[in-house]
Design a protein around this motif. Structure first.
Motif, PDB file in Angstrom:
ATOM      1  N   VAL A 127       0.851  -1.191   0.000  1.00  0.00           N
ATOM      2  CA  VAL A 127       0.000   0.000   0.000  1.00  0.00           C
ATOM      3  C   VAL A 127       0.886   1.240   0.000  1.00  0.00           C
ATOM      4  CG1 VAL A 127      -1.730   1.323   1.272  1.00  0.00           C
ATOM      5  CG2 VAL A 127      -1.872  -1.174   1.220  1.00  0.00           C
ATOM      6  N   ILE A 128       0.700   2.066  -1.025  1.00  0.00           N
ATOM      7  CA  ILE A 128       1.392   3.351  -1.132  1.00  0.00           C
ATOM      8  C   ILE A 128       0.322   4.421  -0.989  1.00  0.00           C
ATOM      9  CG2 ILE A 128       2.952   4.787  -2.495  1.00  0.00           C
ATOM     10  CD1 ILE A 128       4.099   2.023  -1.898  1.00  0.00           C
ATOM     11  N   GLU A 129       0.313   5.102   0.140  1.00  0.00           N
ATOM     12  CA  GLU A 129      -0.768   6.052   0.397  1.00  0.00           C
ATOM     13  C   GLU A 129      -0.553   7.395  -0.327  1.00  0.00           C
ATOM     14  OE1 GLU A 129      -3.616   6.621   1.263  1.00  0.00           O
ATOM     15  OE2 GLU A 129      -4.247   4.735   2.156  1.00  0.00           O
ATOM     16  N   HIS A 130      -1.509   8.278  -0.158  1.00  0.00           N
ATOM     17  CA  HIS A 130      -1.536   9.559  -0.861  1.00  0.00           C
ATOM     18  C   HIS A 130      -0.254  10.368  -0.631  1.00  0.00           C
ATOM     19  CE1 HIS A 130      -2.134  11.978   2.813  1.00  0.00           C
ATOM     20  NE2 HIS A 130      -2.795  10.910   3.240  1.00  0.00           N
ATOM     21  N   ASP A 131       0.194  11.028  -1.688  1.00  0.00           N
ATOM     22  CA  ASP A 131       1.292  12.000  -1.637  1.00  0.00           C
ATOM     23  C   ASP A 131       2.657  11.395  -1.291  1.00  0.00           C
ATOM     24  OD1 ASP A 131      -0.259  14.518  -2.139  1.00  0.00           O
ATOM     25  OD2 ASP A 131      -1.286  13.836  -0.327  1.00  0.00           O
ATOM     26  N   CYS A 132       2.785  10.085  -1.336  1.00  0.00           N
ATOM     27  CA  CYS A 132       4.112   9.486  -1.160  1.00  0.00           C
ATOM     28  C   CYS A 132       4.961   9.747  -2.406  1.00  0.00           C
ATOM     29  CB  CYS A 132       3.996   7.981  -0.935  1.00  0.00           C
ATOM     30  SG  CYS A 132       3.414   7.514   0.708  1.00  0.00           S
ATOM     31  N   GLY A 148       0.633   8.252   4.428  1.00  0.00           N
ATOM     32  CA  GLY A 148       0.708   9.410   3.541  1.00  0.00           C
ATOM     33  C   GLY A 148       1.972  10.239   3.709  1.00  0.00           C
ATOM     34  N   ASN A 149       2.353  10.912   2.613  1.00  0.00           N
ATOM     35  CA  ASN A 149       3.435  11.909   2.619  1.00  0.00           C
ATOM     36  C   ASN A 149       4.796  11.339   3.024  1.00  0.00           C
ATOM     37  OD1 ASN A 149       2.111  14.663   2.021  1.00  0.00           O
ATOM     38  ND2 ASN A 149       0.766  13.776   3.580  1.00  0.00           N
ATOM     39  N   ILE A 150       5.080  10.126   2.610  1.00  0.00           N
ATOM     40  CA  ILE A 150       6.384   9.517   2.884  1.00  0.00           C
ATOM     41  C   ILE A 150       7.287   9.703   1.674  1.00  0.00           C
ATOM     42  CG2 ILE A 150       7.552   7.277   3.170  1.00  0.00           C
ATOM     43  CD1 ILE A 150       5.117   6.454   4.886  1.00  0.00           C
ATOM     44  N   ILE A 151       8.556   9.948   1.933  1.00  0.00           N
ATOM     45  CA  ILE A 151       9.566  10.043   0.879  1.00  0.00           C
ATOM     46  C   ILE A 151      10.519   8.859   1.029  1.00  0.00           C
ATOM     47  CG2 ILE A 151      11.502  11.384  -0.043  1.00  0.00           C
ATOM     48  CD1 ILE A 151      10.057  13.900   0.950  1.00  0.00           C
ATOM     49  N   VAL A 152      10.754   8.141  -0.071  1.00  0.00           N
ATOM     50  CA  VAL A 152      11.691   7.018  -0.069  1.00  0.00           C
ATOM     51  C   VAL A 152      12.749   7.279  -1.134  1.00  0.00           C
ATOM     52  CG1 VAL A 152      11.975   4.530  -0.335  1.00  0.00           C
ATOM     53  CG2 VAL A 152       9.866   5.437   0.670  1.00  0.00           C
ATOM     54  N   GLY A 153      14.017   7.249  -0.724  1.00  0.00           N
ATOM     55  CA  GLY A 153      15.107   7.566  -1.631  1.00  0.00           C
ATOM     56  C   GLY A 153      15.460   6.436  -2.577  1.00  0.00           C
TER      57      GLY A 153
END
Length: 207
Positions: A127-132, A148-153
Motif C-alpha cells: 500500500v502506497i498512500e496519498h502524496d508518497c 501518507g506523505n512519505i519520501i523514499v530515496g
C-alpha cells in the motif's frame, strides 16, 4: 492494440512479472533475455542469451530482476524502451504518477497523488498512500504499508510487512527489515530493523 515486449532476467521475480503481463490485455511477452541463461524456456516463453539477442534500442523491455543495484546496473547499460506493467487486480489512482519500467503487482494499492519513480517494484498487496514520493529503483515488498506523505530515496528496499508512519523520510539505498515499524526518519544507507525500527548498521556505499 497489443504491444510486444521482452523481459531482461530469467529469475523467480521474472515469473511474477509474467503473471502481471498475462493479466493485462495490451502487452505480449515475445521473449526473455539473460546474461547467463540456464534454461531455454521459462513459463513457456523462450529465453535468449544476451550476447546473441541482437539490438535492444528498438524494443520494449522490463528489467525482471529483483535486486535494486543489479536492476540499476542493467538499465544503465541497456538502451531500450521501458513500458510499465500493472496487474489487473492492482488499484492505482488516476492521479498517481508511475515512472517507466516500474511494475505493480496484484492487490497493490497506489493512492492519490503518489509518485512512483522509474524501474521500481511495488510488490503484492503493498500500500502506497496519498502524496508518497518513491524514487527510482525502490523495491516495496509484499504487504508493506506506507502511510501518507512519505519520501523514499533511490534504491531503498522495504522488506515484507514493514510499516512506515506518515510524513517519514527514508534516504537512498537504505534497507528496512521485514516487519519493521518505522517511526523516525532514516538516513541514507541505513539498515533498520525492529518495532520500533532501529538502525543496526549501514550498507556499503558502492553505487
Amino acid at each position: 492494440m497489443e504491444i510486444d515486449i521482452y523481459l531482461f532476467g530469467a529469475s523467480g521475480h521474472c515469473k511474477v512479472i509474467i503473471d502481471i503481463i498475462a493479466s493485462t490485455q495490451d502487452l505480449t511477452i515475445k521473449g526473455i533475455v539473460d546474461d547467463y541463461p540456464n534454461q531455454k524456456e521459462l513459463c513457456d516463453i523462450p529465453v535468449f542469451n544476451t550476447n546473441s539477442f541482437g539490438t535492444f534500442s528498438d524494443k520494449q523491455f522490463i528489467v525482471s530482476v529483483g535486486n535494486n543495484r543489479t536492476r540499476k546496473k542493467i538499465v544503465d547499460h541497456l538502451s531500450a524502451i521501458y513500458p510499465i506493467a500493472v496487474h489487473s487486480q492492482a488499484i492505482v489512482s488516476k492521479r498517481a504518477i508511475i515512472g517507466k519500467g516500474t511494475v505493480i503487482m496484484a492487490c497493490a494499492v497506489v493512492n492519490s497523488d503518489a509518485f512512483i519513480g522509474q524501474h521500481c517494484i511495488i510488490n503484492t498487496a503493498a500500500v502506497i498512500e496519498h502524496d508518497c514520493k518513491i524514487a527510482n529503483y525502490v523495491h516495496v515488498s509484499p504487504n508493506v504499508t506506507l502511510a501518507g506523505n512519505i519520501i523514499v530515496g533511490e534504491g531503498t528496499h522495504l522488506g515484507i510487512g514493514a510499516t512506515v508512519i506518515q510524513g517519514i523520510k527514508i534516504g537512498k539505498w537504505a534497507t528496512i527489515g521485514a516487519g519493521s515499524v518505522v517511526i523516525r526518519d532514516v538516513p541514507d544507507y541505513a539498515v533498520v530493523v525492529g518495532n520500533p525500527g532501529k538502525i543496526i548498521k549501514y550498507n556499503v556505499e558502492n553505487e
